[in-house]
Structure formats: C-alpha cells, structure tokens
Design a protein around this motif. Structure first.
Motif, PDB file in Angstrom:
ATOM      1  N   GLY A 275      -0.308   5.724   0.938  1.00 51.01           N
ATOM      2  CA  GLY A 275       0.514   5.499   2.127  1.00 51.01           C
ATOM      3  C   GLY A 275       1.348   4.231   2.066  1.00 51.01           C
ATOM      4  O   GLY A 275       2.104   3.939   2.974  1.00 51.01           O
TER       5      GLY A 275
ATOM      6  N   SER B 255       4.311   1.784   1.374  1.00 53.92           N
ATOM      7  CA  SER B 255       5.745   2.095   1.292  1.00 53.92           C
ATOM      8  C   SER B 255       6.298   1.583  -0.035  1.00 53.92           C
ATOM      9  O   SER B 255       5.793   0.618  -0.613  1.00 53.92           O
ATOM     10  CB  SER B 255       6.490   1.468   2.457  1.00 53.92           C
ATOM     11  OG  SER B 255       6.727   0.109   2.208  1.00 53.92           O
TER      12      SER B 255
ATOM     13  N   SER C 257      -2.381   1.093   3.156  1.00 52.66           N
ATOM     14  CA  SER C 257      -1.353   1.992   3.700  1.00 52.66           C
ATOM     15  C   SER C 257      -0.546   1.328   4.810  1.00 52.66           C
ATOM     16  O   SER C 257       0.450   1.870   5.264  1.00 52.66           O
ATOM     17  CB  SER C 257      -2.004   3.268   4.209  1.00 52.66           C
ATOM     18  OG  SER C 257      -3.021   2.943   5.129  1.00 52.66           O
TER      19      SER C 257
ATOM     20  N   LYS D 267       6.814   6.926   0.831  1.00 54.53           N
ATOM     21  CA  LYS D 267       5.428   6.517   0.608  1.00 54.53           C
ATOM     22  C   LYS D 267       5.102   6.593  -0.878  1.00 54.53           C
ATOM     23  O   LYS D 267       5.638   7.421  -1.605  1.00 54.53           O
ATOM     24  CB  LYS D 267       4.474   7.424   1.389  1.00 54.53           C
ATOM     25  CG  LYS D 267       4.702   7.377   2.889  1.00 54.53           C
ATOM     26  CD  LYS D 267       4.129   6.103   3.473  1.00 54.53           C
ATOM     27  CE  LYS D 267       4.381   6.003   4.963  1.00 54.53           C
ATOM     28  NZ  LYS D 267       4.567   4.645   5.430  1.00 54.53           N
TER      29      LYS D 267
END
Lengths: 154, 192
Positions: B128, B130, B66, A125
C-alpha cells in the motif's frame, strides 16, 4: 562619365537572399534528425515523481517502456492504476511475453544492455509496481530505471 | 525562331516552404531527456535456496508502511533523517559493536587498501506504500551514497565525484563505495 554615375548611385542595393532557403533547410534537417515522434498513445496518466539523484537514460533505442498509472478515461476504466504495454492495457502476466518480444527486436549484441524504464504515476500503490518488478526478475530484465523528473531540492 | 534560354525558376518562395516545414518540426519535437534512478534487480531465486544469514549488526532495516510512514532500524523516523542515518551506518566505526563489521580490501584502481563496511541497507515496503514515497526513500539513499563518494573523492583527489574525468578514478570510487541496497522479497506488512 555622367551616364555611369546615374546608374550606380541611386538606391541601396537589395540584400541577396538566395542563401536563405539553405539556412532554413539546415535548421529543418537538424530538427528532423533530432525529432523523436511519440510512438505510443498514453492511456494512463503518468505524473512522474521528482528526485534529485537522477541519471540520464542513454541509448534510447535500447530502452523499453512500461507505463503504470490511473487510466486517462477514468469514467470508462476506473481510477485504479493499470499497466500499459505498447498501446494497450495489460496484466501482470503479459510482462514476460512483452520482455521476450522487446528482446527479439534488438540485435544479439545489444540484448544485455536493454533497460526497462518504469514510468509510474506518483499516486500508484507499490503493490502493482512490486508485481511488475517480480515479473521482470523472472523474465531476466534486471536493468531497470525508475523514471523521475529532476528537481525538488530542499 | 530564335531559341530563348530557359527562364530561371523563381526560388523566392522556397524559403517560405522550408519555414513551414521547420515550424512543423519545431512544434512536434520533444527534446526532453529521460532521467531516472537506475537500479539493478536481483536475479530470481530458486525456491530451495536457503536464506543467507546476515548478522543483525550488518543490516539497516528501512521499512515503509501503507501510510507512508518510515521505520528506520526499528524506530519510527522521518525521511529527512534517513540520509544522515545511512551515512552514519555505512561509515567505519572501529571497535563499536553496534555498527557493521568491516574488512580491509585493496582497491586496484586507486592502489590503496581501505576498510570496507559490510553493512547492507535493507529496504522493505508494503503493497500500500505510494510510489511517491518509495522514490523519495530511494532518492534519499542514493543521496547518501553520493555524498560518501563525494567525501572519498574529495579526500583522495580534492575533487567532487561529479567533477572526476579519469575513468579509472571513477571506477575506483565506485568500487570503494558500492551501493549496497537490498530490496526484500515482497510481503504484506501492515495489511491493505
């Protein structure tokens, strides 16, 4: 007359192999010089994302690496992404110290060319990456490189 | 006792030894070249510095949430349209007020004066998001700037940017099309 003939004509001459070791040694030295032994044992998985607009990272001696990814031993350390500096896991707070140390190791003239290569696993993340980037900014290591594999062209 | 000449050392096995070493180094060598997207972080800001106000028309906001979804300029978008959008935004549109302002500037290396867009692409991501998605977006934006460099280079020299050899020309193109990507200070948009 006939004596000379018998001595010369029989069998094919053996190939001279005395220079073979030299050739092999030459190859050997080539590989010895070009080899870079991996200096750290990776404790985190870093499956790098792919990108097409990549640049080569030059002057490897001026690159310091930060690895971020899920630990290899997931049973022991869990699956959340961790930061690895040198051979150990580290926290975000350790990064400034790490950068300072990396800088000390380099010569004065090279200090401003140090690039920090971020080897980050694709499933990580961005939160942790952002934290690392903020620390790098504070430490003054502004040149960064998001390490990626070349490929994936649509 | 008659002195014999020293016997010659048999060097036949030398090749074998060298082969062994050679194979060892062949196996342990990793010849992969490190590649990646190089970026420069902005220097740290002091707390008391006031925010620099940039006109709204000069910014192309790219947000990633996110769930790895994109919001381009306030509208939900797809990664495949990001490149075209970025190129469109950074090009000069005379008289159109919805596009960024532009100023003429002399590019010394090229010896010409050209209009430079004042546009900035602002990239903002959530905690959040990636890393895969983030790199994909960075890559798309890099592609956009690369294409603009290619276009200018083709127009001026008839060669693609990658094919240029003259350092001066490369520098000139780089100055004419600076990579104007700004990364906002991190903040939580859209929660965990």
């Amino acid at each position: 007359m006939s004596r000379f003939k018998t001595k010369k004509g029989k069998g094919s001459a053996a190939i001279n192999t005395s220079s073979l070791p030299d050739i092999i040694f030459m190859l050997l030295f080539f590989f010895m010089v070009t080899t870079v032994m991996r200096e750290v044992t990776l404790k985190v998985k870093t499956k790098l994302p792919q990108a097409t607009e990549v640049q080569k990272l030059e002057k490897k001696s001026l690159v310091s690496y930060i690895y971020i990814g899920p630990p290899v031993k997931s049973k022991l350390y869990g699956t959340n992404s961790r930061i690895q500096l040198n051979d150990t896991f580290a926290n975000v707070d350790d990064i400034q110290e790490f950068v300072a140390k990396e800088r000390e190791d380099r010569e004065e003239a090279d200090k401003k060319f140090i690039t920090t290569s971020l080897k980050v696993d694709g499933i990580t993340k961005m939160g942790i990456v952002t934290d690392v980037k903020q620390e790098l900014r504070k430490a003054g290591a502004l040149k960064i490189n998001y390490s990626t594999r070349k490929g994936r062209d649509k | 006792m008659a002195k014999k000449a020293a016997p010659e050392i048999n060097a036949g096995s030398m090749a074998d030894i060298a082969f062994l070493l050679l194979i060892f180094f062949l196996v342990t060598t990793t010849m992969d070249v490190d590649t990646g997207i190089t970026r420069r972080l902005p220097p740290p800001v002091e707390n008391d510095v006031e925010d620099i106000v940039v006109k709204d028309r000069n910014i192309l906001k790219v947000l990633i949430n996110s769930h790895d979804r994109l919001l381009i300029d306030g509208k939900p978008g797809d990664i495949s349209m990001l490149k075209q959008k970025a190129i469109d935004f950074m090009s000069i549109h005379p008289g159109d007020l919805s596009y960024p302002e532009y100023k003429p500037r002399l590019i010394e290396e090229l010896g010409i004066e050209m209009d430079m867009s004042q546009g900035i692409i602002s990239l903002k991501n959530d905690r959040g998001t990636s890393y895969d998605m983030y790199i994909a977006v960075q890559d798309e934006l890099a592609k956009a700037f690369h294409q603009m460099k290619d276009d200018l280079s083709l127009r001026l020299f008839g060669l693609k940017y990658n094919q240029l050899i003259d350092d001066n020309k490369i520098k000139g193109i780089n100055n004419a099309i600076p990579v104007r990507i700004s990364e906002a200070e991190p903040e939580d948009i859209g929660g965990k």
